[in-house]
Design a protein around this motif. Sequence first.
Motif, short mmCIF file in Angstrom:
data_model
loop_
_atom_site.label_atom_id
_atom_site.label_comp_id
_atom_site.label_asym_id
_atom_site.label_seq_id
_atom_site.Cartn_x
_atom_site.Cartn_y
_atom_site.Cartn_z
N ARG A 101 -3.87 3.37 -0.04
CA ARG A 101 -4.33 2.78 -1.29
C ARG A 101 -3.51 1.52 -1.59
O ARG A 101 -2.28 1.52 -1.49
N ASP A 150 -6.70 10.37 3.22
CA ASP A 150 -7.50 9.20 2.89
C ASP A 150 -6.80 7.94 3.38
O ASP A 150 -5.59 7.94 3.66
N ASN A 160 -13.64 -0.19 -3.74
CA ASN A 160 -14.65 0.87 -3.85
C ASN A 160 -15.38 0.79 -5.19
O ASN A 160 -15.13 -0.10 -6.01
N ILE A 197 -8.84 -4.92 3.45
CA ILE A 197 -8.81 -4.08 2.24
C ILE A 197 -10.17 -4.17 1.58
O ILE A 197 -10.80 -5.23 1.56
N VAL A 208 0.84 -1.20 0.00
CA VAL A 208 0.00 0.00 0.00
C VAL A 208 0.88 1.24 0.00
O VAL A 208 2.08 1.18 0.29
N ARG A 258 -1.67 8.01 2.09
CA ARG A 258 -2.16 9.26 1.52
C ARG A 258 -2.50 10.21 2.67
O ARG A 258 -2.81 9.77 3.78
N GLU A 271 -11.10 0.34 -7.21
CA GLU A 271 -9.81 0.46 -6.53
C GLU A 271 -9.91 -0.15 -5.14
O GLU A 271 -10.98 -0.18 -4.52
N TRP A 272 -8.75 -0.62 -4.64
CA TRP A 272 -8.70 -1.23 -3.31
C TRP A 272 -8.02 -0.29 -2.33
O TRP A 272 -6.93 0.22 -2.59
N ASP A 273 -8.68 -0.07 -1.18
CA ASP A 273 -8.14 0.78 -0.12
C ASP A 273 -8.14 -0.01 1.19
O ASP A 273 -8.84 -1.02 1.34
#
Length: 429
Positions: free
Chosen positions: A41, A38, A118, A115, A32, A35, A122-124
């Motif tokens: 990511r 946020d 969204n 994880i 990852v 950020r 994308e994976w957060d």
Amino acid sequence: MSTQRVFVARLSGCFVFDPAGDRLGKVRDVVVIFRKDDPPRVIGLVVEIPGRRHVFVSIGRVTSIATGQVITTGLINVRRFQQRGGEVRVMAELLGRKVYLNDGSGTAVIEDVAIERNRLGEWDVGQLFLRRPRTSASPFAKGPTTFASWSDVREQQNPGEAQSAEQLVATYSDLKPADLANTLLDLPEDRLIEVAEELPDDRLADALEEMPEEEQVHILEALGDERAADILDAMEPDDAADLLGQLPEERSEELLDLMEPEEAEDVRALLKYGPDTAGGLMTSEPIVLSADATVAEALALIRRHELHPALAAAVFVTLPPYETPTGRLLGTVHFQRMLRYPPHERLGAIIDDTLDPMPAAASAAEVARLLASYNLVSVPVVDQAHRLVGAVSIDDVLDYLLPDDWRSHDGEPPAASAHPTTATIPRRR
């Protein structure tokens, strides 16, 4: 639309497949980037492919992630994964970190990270699985657990305060020694030493035995003298002797003096031999029994789970004493031969005395020729008085004959498959 959520600790070890269903490797970590405002990511996965090489798979090439499997587009760059600035590995670096809860309720340790995908695909980083400090004085009690979002916590490490590596060590509990060794060597330097300090002596000893000697020395020297001696006690005598042989003589003696006397004695005996001789390759702890011992007794000994498979393939029959250096070697009884006789049969009646043992001064090449010629997995080693001093197993010879860097991820990758999904792509991202 429901959120797809996967916990990383459960994802680790899952198989990675291409669209055709062919298995490409196993997930070892999630990468990852942080950020400012946020959650982190997800940018990709660290995947172990055949040959125990760790490679990077961009998250853009992942079509599906579940707790049981990962599906990719099939295109994999087989260059070894190298962590770049700003990248953080979840398993290696996030698990075990202490965080402060923003609601003022205290601290907790990150035990797992979820994880989430969204709406943009994308994976957060989503939820964190946290464990609070224990409230009971009992050493067996654990603190309560809770979930929190990334925005609910913050890091505030005090100067000199070490991050806990206990949770990370727990995730390695099922790894085989060779896989554990590779995983440790892929950790950042500080994290490697931190995790090594947390590992039990026997687990760290097993992992060190699977590492290149220069890495063994580096880790051993980073530990305190007492801990280093405990690790050497837990290693096989031949591996401990090889490691100490890489140290200056004065340093080697210091550690030998701190070891348990019996373990140190075995290692000192091995250090007398040249590294390229049968004596230098052998272990001084083969299975030794008397001629009056029965097949049942021998089979009971070789069933021990901690015994190396190659050493369990045969027992050696000698005159007393039965610890190396023993009395005169009478012969060998192989495991397969034992299975052909009733449990009460005496070993002395089924000895194979047709195979000459190796002198301790014999070269490694001679040992290799003998093992290959007679399809053996181990061979007894004797001194000039024909006393058993140890045994050389096939893995000891392979360790010696293979190139020094055969354990390294930087060795040549496995031959490329004809399947188009294993094609090498020119850039990491």
